[in-house]
Design an enzyme around this catalytic site. Structure first.
Site, PDB file in Angstrom:
ATOM      1  N   CYS A 173       0.852  -1.181   0.000  1.00 18.55           N
ATOM      2  CA  CYS A 173       0.000   0.000   0.000  1.00 18.55           C
ATOM      3  C   CYS A 173       0.894   1.239   0.000  1.00 18.55           C
ATOM      4  O   CYS A 173       1.838   1.329   0.780  1.00 18.55           O
ATOM      5  CB  CYS A 173      -0.899  -0.065   1.232  1.00 18.55           C
ATOM      6  SG  CYS A 173      -1.203   1.467   2.071  1.00 18.55           S
ATOM      7  N   GLU A 174       0.609   2.157  -0.890  1.00 22.73           N
ATOM      8  CA  GLU A 174       1.457   3.344  -0.986  1.00 22.73           C
ATOM      9  C   GLU A 174       1.242   4.318   0.165  1.00 22.73           C
ATOM     10  O   GLU A 174       2.057   5.210   0.370  1.00 22.73           O
ATOM     11  CB  GLU A 174       1.247   4.060  -2.313  1.00 22.73           C
ATOM     12  CG  GLU A 174      -0.070   4.752  -2.483  1.00 22.73           C
ATOM     13  CD  GLU A 174      -0.212   5.438  -3.829  1.00 22.73           C
ATOM     14  OE1 GLU A 174      -0.939   6.431  -3.884  1.00 22.73           O
ATOM     15  OE2 GLU A 174       0.385   4.979  -4.819  1.00 22.73           O
ATOM     16  N   HIS A 175       0.185   4.160   0.928  1.00 21.99           N
ATOM     17  CA  HIS A 175      -0.078   5.078   2.033  1.00 21.99           C
ATOM     18  C   HIS A 175       0.710   4.733   3.290  1.00 21.99           C
ATOM     19  O   HIS A 175       1.110   5.630   4.030  1.00 21.99           O
ATOM     20  CB  HIS A 175      -1.575   5.104   2.359  1.00 21.99           C
ATOM     21  CG  HIS A 175      -2.406   5.553   1.199  1.00 21.99           C
ATOM     22  ND1 HIS A 175      -3.605   4.959   0.872  1.00 21.99           N
ATOM     23  CD2 HIS A 175      -2.201   6.515   0.270  1.00 21.99           C
ATOM     24  CE1 HIS A 175      -4.104   5.551  -0.205  1.00 21.99           C
ATOM     25  NE2 HIS A 175      -3.272   6.492  -0.582  1.00 21.99           N
ATOM     26  N   HIS A 176       0.918   3.433   3.547  1.00 28.27           N
ATOM     27  CA  HIS A 176       1.606   3.013   4.765  1.00 28.27           C
ATOM     28  C   HIS A 176       2.777   2.077   4.494  1.00 28.27           C
ATOM     29  O   HIS A 176       3.482   1.693   5.409  1.00 28.27           O
ATOM     30  CB  HIS A 176       0.629   2.319   5.726  1.00 28.27           C
ATOM     31  CG  HIS A 176      -0.546   3.155   6.073  1.00 28.27           C
ATOM     32  ND1 HIS A 176      -1.765   3.025   5.440  1.00 28.27           N
ATOM     33  CD2 HIS A 176      -0.678   4.173   6.951  1.00 28.27           C
ATOM     34  CE1 HIS A 176      -2.604   3.916   5.936  1.00 28.27           C
ATOM     35  NE2 HIS A 176      -1.975   4.624   6.856  1.00 28.27           N
ATOM     36  N   CYS A 210      -2.779  -2.663   6.346  1.00 29.76           N
ATOM     37  CA  CYS A 210      -2.953  -1.325   6.935  1.00 29.76           C
ATOM     38  C   CYS A 210      -4.313  -1.206   7.623  1.00 29.76           C
ATOM     39  O   CYS A 210      -4.478  -0.353   8.498  1.00 29.76           O
ATOM     40  CB  CYS A 210      -2.762  -0.230   5.893  1.00 29.76           C
ATOM     41  SG  CYS A 210      -3.864  -0.333   4.481  1.00 29.76           S
ATOM     42  N   GLN A 226      -5.264  -0.477  -4.407  1.00 31.33           N
ATOM     43  CA  GLN A 226      -5.951  -1.564  -5.110  1.00 31.33           C
ATOM     44  C   GLN A 226      -6.751  -1.053  -6.299  1.00 31.33           C
ATOM     45  O   GLN A 226      -6.808  -1.707  -7.344  1.00 31.33           O
ATOM     46  CB  GLN A 226      -6.839  -2.334  -4.133  1.00 31.33           C
ATOM     47  CG  GLN A 226      -7.506  -3.542  -4.757  1.00 31.33           C
ATOM     48  CD  GLN A 226      -8.261  -4.364  -3.738  1.00 31.33           C
ATOM     49  OE1 GLN A 226      -7.900  -4.405  -2.568  1.00 31.33           O
ATOM     50  NE2 GLN A 226      -9.315  -5.024  -4.173  1.00 31.33           N
ATOM     51  N   HIS A 253      -5.899  -6.019   3.387  1.00 30.50           N
ATOM     52  CA  HIS A 253      -4.932  -4.936   3.557  1.00 30.50           C
ATOM     53  C   HIS A 253      -4.427  -4.906   4.989  1.00 30.50           C
ATOM     54  O   HIS A 253      -5.207  -4.694   5.922  1.00 30.50           O
ATOM     55  CB  HIS A 253      -5.585  -3.598   3.199  1.00 30.50           C
ATOM     56  CG  HIS A 253      -5.936  -3.486   1.751  1.00 30.50           C
ATOM     57  ND1 HIS A 253      -5.263  -2.655   0.897  1.00 30.50           N
ATOM     58  CD2 HIS A 253      -6.873  -4.118   1.000  1.00 30.50           C
ATOM     59  CE1 HIS A 253      -5.770  -2.762  -0.325  1.00 30.50           C
ATOM     60  NE2 HIS A 253      -6.754  -3.655  -0.281  1.00 30.50           N
TER      61      HIS A 253
END
Length: 190
Positions: free
Chosen positions: A83-86, A154, A124, A152
């Site tokens: 995941c690019e956020h976390h 995250c 995703q 996920h």
């Protein structure tokens, strides 16, 4: 990327990881952590290797003229991404269908395309669309449909901590815009 460039980047990532580990309050000289920065750097390069692969070329490498105009489905393709956020993993299954219009590709190439896009920092939703767009652009079929079901970390390890949640995304083109065709695909992947 050349082996020298790969090694140079790995060294830079490892140096940054030493800083991160120290900032987290650990001793990078501790026996169990001495090689961790190098291992993390190597793992991150592996987990993001999709940036250095061309998914269209993968499809074109096994492109065959064929007069088959029915649905081709490759289902239950394992996928692992970050995941690019976390930068925490998400993982699950991709189901990909296309209806050829003069050309087919090797079945393993569909799975490889999923892997190329998954091995990048992702969300995703974008992953689903990138797979669809690549197959549509490269094979020019009558339609493409992609469904991804993923868990996920995250959401499971932090934040809302919902361990049993599964996220489903879909995207489609061409003849898959017809409800009947989409329903046939969904029935076949169940």
């Amino acid at each position: 990327m050349s082996p020298e460039e790969t090694e140079n980047r790995k060294s830079i990532i490892a140096d940054h990881m030493k800083e991160v580990i120290t900032l987290l309050g650990e001793d990078v000289a501790r026996d169990g952590l001495i090689k961790t920065p190098d291992r993390v750097a190597k793992a991150m390069q592996y987990l993001t290797r999709g940036y250095y692969q061309d998914p269209e070329e993968i499809l074109r490498s096994a492109l065959f003229r064929e007069n088959y105009r029915q649905m081709v489905i490759v289902k239950d393709i394992d996928l692992f991404s970050l995941c690019e956020h976390h930068m925490l993993p998400f993982f699950g299954k991709a189901h990909v269908a296309y209806i050829p219009d003069g050309y087919i590709t090797g079945l393993s190439k569909i799975a490889r395309v999923v892997d190329v896009f998954a091995r990048r920092l992702q969300v995703q939703e974008r992953l689903t669309t990138q797979i669809k767009e690549c197959i549509q652009k490269t094979l020019n079929p009558m339609g493409v449909m992609v469904v991804i079901e993923a868990q996920h970390m995250c959401m499971q390890m932090r934040g809302v901590e919902k361990q049993n949640s599964i996220t489903t995304t879909s995207d489609f083109t061409g003849v898959f815009k017809e409800q009947k065709t989409r329903e046939e695909f969904i029935a076949l992947i169940k």
